[in-house]
Design an enzyme around this catalytic site. Structure first.
Site, PDB file in Angstrom:
ATOM      1  N   PHE A 424      -2.756  -1.702   2.417  1.00  0.00           N
ATOM      2  CA  PHE A 424      -2.320  -2.293   1.156  1.00  0.00           C
ATOM      3  C   PHE A 424      -2.836  -3.725   1.037  1.00  0.00           C
ATOM      4  CE2 PHE A 424       0.941   0.733   2.410  1.00  0.00           C
ATOM      5  CZ  PHE A 424       1.174   1.471   1.244  1.00  0.00           C
ATOM      6  N   ASP A 425      -3.209  -4.069  -0.180  1.00  0.00           N
ATOM      7  CA  ASP A 425      -3.376  -5.485  -0.513  1.00  0.00           C
ATOM      8  C   ASP A 425      -1.997  -6.051  -0.825  1.00  0.00           C
ATOM      9  OD1 ASP A 425      -4.497  -7.952  -1.174  1.00  0.00           O
ATOM     10  OD2 ASP A 425      -4.775  -7.339  -3.276  1.00  0.00           O
ATOM     11  N   GLY A 426      -1.887  -7.425  -0.835  1.00  0.00           N
ATOM     12  CA  GLY A 426      -0.576  -8.040  -1.021  1.00  0.00           C
ATOM     13  C   GLY A 426      -0.221  -8.247  -2.473  1.00  0.00           C
ATOM     14  N   PHE A 541      -5.378   0.434  -1.062  1.00  0.00           N
ATOM     15  CA  PHE A 541      -4.959   0.024  -2.397  1.00  0.00           C
ATOM     16  C   PHE A 541      -5.265  -1.460  -2.601  1.00  0.00           C
ATOM     17  CE2 PHE A 541      -2.150   3.547  -1.238  1.00  0.00           C
ATOM     18  CZ  PHE A 541      -2.246   4.374  -2.347  1.00  0.00           C
TER      19      PHE A 541
END
Length: 570
Positions: A424-426, A541
């Site tokens: 995941f991106d933040g 993502f």
């Protein structure tokens, strides 16, 4: 010697009867006397009323010697008839016809029988009897114009018990005699009876004798030919189903696991173009129209589709389900994959064939026939929607459903088959786009100051925060079974933030949410592609397309999340 002395002498001789000449002479001498007459034309006796010396009618009685298998039983008023017969005159015709000897003497020397009576007696002895005790004995057929028979059978009074017993004894003797005669004609040793335990069907019995005899079809009638053909078809069908049953008995049981209930499951909706590679099909639809596209799908419905960008991700989800069922056989918190597509129902056959070919456990399909499937996402309680159409993904994001657009990697890369890896991106993915607003509008320096000032304030949630919670919930089930090191789920945080200036707020926000991230990688603006090659996630993502394109070049399967201020600027 006078006629009277002659009659007396013949009366005293045991077992003797009048001859035909003596009877005729007596008839000529005493024409006025009435009595029983004998017909000279045959052996049948025609009964005529007899009278005694006083003029009373004497009923014709059966003699005690007439109880043979060829005659019927005596009448019910036998004791009274015996007394009346004893009172008759010695010269009466009835007395002359009946012998005065005892029953034992008659049994020792039976009276002579005529040939006609002998044939009738033999016929009755050889006649088989049935069910002696199941029904009452049948009375002898009454003779016409006989007062005696009308007396015996005209009333409603029951038969004498002695008469019934005697009749049963006669029938038993006849049955025994008939059984002996049958044994002589058909010995039991030649025709053994098959016990019930050795019963065989018609086909089995027919196979013992074979079908070597050829019958001319022209000699058979049309009905016989149809019957013969039907029998042959029945034999072929029975042989076919027997072989099929034997085949299924040899196949090991491979029960398909039932899908979890929707209210407990983690529903992942995947489009057909995200699950399979349908680039050529899409080109036919855009260039030649819907009818040609439908014709192409029907023609190639047995052609298996190749895997698409979400294929490996779905396979990894199924592996997690399998591990959970091993630890918790009745577990309902599982991944449930739904095929959500706007294809026509006629294309469903090809999709089903492809799903079954790869062994994918996808039981729920949604084929909308050209309409947008977004309206069904909430009805299916969708937790995550993956599609190759960016417009539908944006529509789902506006509806508050976590969605992403799938992109395949430019290179082939090996993936782990025993562990689901999700990166995941933040910002604008797990968290809100609050920090993105400050960075885009005021620059990085203001951004670092803002993050340090609000370090202890949790960030607002982003669109993929719920999916990370679902993964963490499943991870804790494995931790409870002491499977932390062997957990089939691993999560990654790959962000362009700097750890020293803005990393603390991210970790504290995850802690406040009660979520655990397995690995956190702070890149401080460096490209993400080389790091993702090392991780090899099944899906990554991110909200910015330049990070998606960078990872795509290295072969990573990416999913773009169209959310936040970065989408407006692009």
């Amino acid at each position: 010697m006078s006629q009277t002395s002659l009659k007396q002498k013949k009366k005293n001789e045991p077992g003797m009867r009048y001859s035909k000449e003596s009877l005729d002479a007596e008839k000529r001498k005493d024409p006025d006397k009435t009595g029983a007459r004998l017909s000279t034309q045959g052996s049948q006796e025609i009964p005529v009323p007899n009278t005694d010396s006083r003029g009373y009618i004497v009923r014709n009685q059966w003699s005690r010697t007439s109880r043979s298998p060829s005659t019927g039983a005596p009448s019910v008023d036998e004791p009274r008839s015996r007394n009346s017969a004893a009172k008759q005159a010695p010269t009466s015709t009835t007395t002359s016809r009946t012998s005065s000897t005892s029953p034992s003497q008659h049994e020792a020397s039976p009276p002579p029988q005529t040939p006609e009576k002998l044939s009738v007696l033999q016929t009755q002895q050889t006649r088989p009897t049935t069910q002696l005790d199941s029904q009452p004995p049948t009375p002898p057929e009454p003779e016409p114009n006989s007062r005696r028979t009308s007396k015996m059978y005209g009333g409603n009074e029951p038969w004498n018990l002695r008469e019934t017993r005697d009749t049963k004894e006669v029938q038993l003797r006849d049955y025994a005699h008939s059984c002996d005669s049958r044994d002589l004609i058909m010995p039991k040793s030649q025709y053994p009876r098959t016990p019930p335990t050795e019963w065989k069907s018609y086909v089995q019995r027919r196979m013992q004798y074979g079908t070597s005899v050829d019958v001319d079809q022209e000699c058979l009638s049309e009905a016989q030919q149809r019957q013969r053909q039907q029998m042959e078809e029945d034999e072929v069908d029975e042989a076919y189903w027997t072989s099929v049953s034997m085949l299924y008995e040899k196949i090991p049981s491979c029960a398909r696991p039932r899908p979890p209930k929707p209210k407990h499951a983690i529903t992942i909706a995947v489009s057909s173009r995200a699950l399979f590679n349908m680039v050529d099909d899409r080109r036919i639809y855009e260039e030649e129209g819907l009818e040609k596209y439908m014709e192409y799908q029907l023609t190639n419905e047995n052609v298996i589709l190749t895997p698409g960008p979400a294929f490996r991700f779905v396979k990894a989800l199924q592996h997690v389900n399998s591990r959970l069922r091993d630890l918790y056989p009745d577990e309902q918190d599982l991944f449930d994959i739904v095929l959500m597509t706007n294809n026509h129902a006629q294309v469903g056959v090809r999709l089903i064939n492809s799903v079954n070919h790869y062994g994918l456990l996808i039981d729920r399909f949604c084929l909308t026939g050209g309409k947008s499937p977004i309206g069904y996402l909430k009805a299916y309680l969708t937790n995550l929607y993956l599609s190759a159409d960016s417009e539908k993904v944006q529509e789902a994001i506006k509806e508050g459903i976590a969605s992403a657009t799938m992109f395949a990697g430019a290179k082939d890369m090996a993936y782990c088959d025993t562990q689901l890896r999700v990166a995941f991106d933040g910002d604008a993915v797990l968290f809100s786009d609050e920090s993105e607003h400050i960075a885009k509008e005021h620059g990085l320096d203001k951004f670092f100051q803002h993050e340090t000032l609000f370090e202890n304030k949790p960030l607002a949630q982003g669109p993929l925060k719920g999916f990370l919670e679902d993964l963490g919930k499943l991870q804790k089930k494995f931790y409870a079974k002491d499977e932390r090191l062997l957990c089939p789920i691993r999560t990654y945080l790959v962000t362009a933030r700097s750890a020293a200036s803005s990393g603390a707020r991210v970790l504290k926000t995850l802690r406040r949410w009660g979520l655990e991230i397995d690995e956190a990688l702070f890149l401080a603006g460096a490209p993400k592609g080389p790091i993702l090659v090392k991780i090899r996630p099944h899906i990554f993502f991110d909200d910015q397309m330049f990070h998606i394109e960078s990872a795509q070049k290295f072969g990573t399967i990416t999913a773009h999340v169209p959310y936040g201020i970065a989408q407006k600027r692009n």
